[in-house]
Design an enzyme around this catalytic site. Structure first.
Site, PDB file in Angstrom:
ATOM      1  N   ASP A  26       0.867  -1.178   0.000  1.00  0.00           N
ATOM      2  CA  ASP A  26       0.000   0.000   0.000  1.00  0.00           C
ATOM      3  C   ASP A  26       0.905   1.229   0.000  1.00  0.00           C
ATOM      4  OD1 ASP A  26      -1.736  -2.132   0.530  1.00  0.00           O
ATOM      5  OD2 ASP A  26      -2.923  -1.018   2.003  1.00  0.00           O
ATOM      6  N   LYS A  57     -10.420   0.188  -1.633  1.00  0.00           N
ATOM      7  CA  LYS A  57     -10.210  -0.063  -0.206  1.00  0.00           C
ATOM      8  C   LYS A  57     -10.473   1.200   0.612  1.00  0.00           C
ATOM      9  CE  LYS A  57      -6.587  -1.385   3.152  1.00  0.00           C
ATOM     10  NZ  LYS A  57      -5.221  -1.928   3.323  1.00  0.00           N
ATOM     11  N   LYS A 117      -7.093   3.255  -2.663  1.00  0.00           N
ATOM     12  CA  LYS A 117      -7.409   3.219  -1.233  1.00  0.00           C
ATOM     13  C   LYS A 117      -7.589   4.644  -0.728  1.00  0.00           C
ATOM     14  CE  LYS A 117      -4.978   1.906   3.087  1.00  0.00           C
ATOM     15  NZ  LYS A 117      -3.818   1.175   3.640  1.00  0.00           N
TER      16      LYS A 117
END
Length: 259
Positions: free
Chosen positions: A102, A201, A167
């Site tokens: 990430d 996400k 995300k």
């Protein structure tokens, strides 16, 4: 089974169970691995700092859940615009054995008008992840971008540069995931026609089964009823797990942080 228990069970299977605190220890990460193997099934992944990956791999294997994926973070949480450092951190995370990375998008550079560096950082990190067979999630930090046009732009740039997921948040700023930012980001995935390749996400601030159900309903509405699965949707959370388990009849379980 009520709609809420169904949503809770699904949300649990989509969790990236997270600890990203300055005081993380081997003991805390070991406990997180144990929590990821819940009485209602495994979470999709755990998300931890890179240095803990070898320990987590060992604990997950020893407890019989080697399939739980290990995610980590790079360029985190600042989202600086130094490509060499972001790439070096990503390569180090992959060397530690991350299944998923990430990376924080250089959102302040975008706010200052620089679209290119975001593309370049995501593309470089994606190339490294692709070689290692790892997924790349790009954190655009919606709570700092604030402007819907910037949230859309960061999402589009990340997707064009190869992101496997977009995300919302690091969980380290005052405003993290919101339904409003989620809707903008899901709409970009839909409008670009990349729903097969790109997931979403929400992270930080999703703390209850009811809140998780709202995000799942939003994804179903925008992306269609069969889109949500662990390859296309994750929740970045820690305190959510205890609430999901309580909703499913397992009593209140405390988690390690408020993310």
């Amino acid at each position: 089974m009520t709609d809420l228990t169904a949503a809770a069970r699904l949300a649990l299977s989509l969790m990236d169970l997270t600890t990203l605190n300055d005081d993380d220890t081997d003991e805390k990460v070991t406990k997180l691995c144990h929590q990821a193997k819940s009485p209602e099934g495994n979470t999709a992944a755990i998300c931890i700092y890179p240095r803990f990956i070898p320990l987590a791999r060992k604990v997950l294997r020893e407890q019989g859940t080697p399939e739980i994926r290990i995610a980590t973070v790079t360029n985190f949480p600042h989202g600086n615009d130094d490509l060499d450092i972001a790439l070096a951190e990503t390569n180090a995370a992959l060397a530690y054995g991350a299944d998923e990375v990430d990376v924080v998008f250089p959102y302040r550079a975008l706010m200052a008008g620089n679209e290119q560096i975001g593309f370049d950082i995501v593309k470089a990190c994606k190339d490294a992840c692709a070689k290692a067979g790892a997924l790349l999630k790009v954190i655009i930090e919606t709570g700092e971008l604030k402007d819907p046009a910037l949230i859309r732009k960061a999402s589009e740039i990340s997707i064009k540069a190869g992101a496997d997921f977009i995300k919302t948040s690091t969980g380290k700023v005052p405003v993290n995931a919101t339904l409003e930012s989620a809707e903008l980001m899901l709409q970009v995935i839909h409008d670009m026609g990349v729903g097969k390749e790109v997931g979403f996400k929400p992270a930080g601030g999703v703390r209850t089964a009811e809140e998780a159900a709202q995000y799942l309903a939003l994804a179903n509405r925008i992306m269609g009823d069969n889109w949500v699965d662990a390859r296309h949707f994750r929740f970045g959370a820690s305190s959510l797990l205890g609430n999901l388990l309580a909703t499913l009849g397992h009593g209140e379980q405390k988690s390690s942080s408020g993310y």
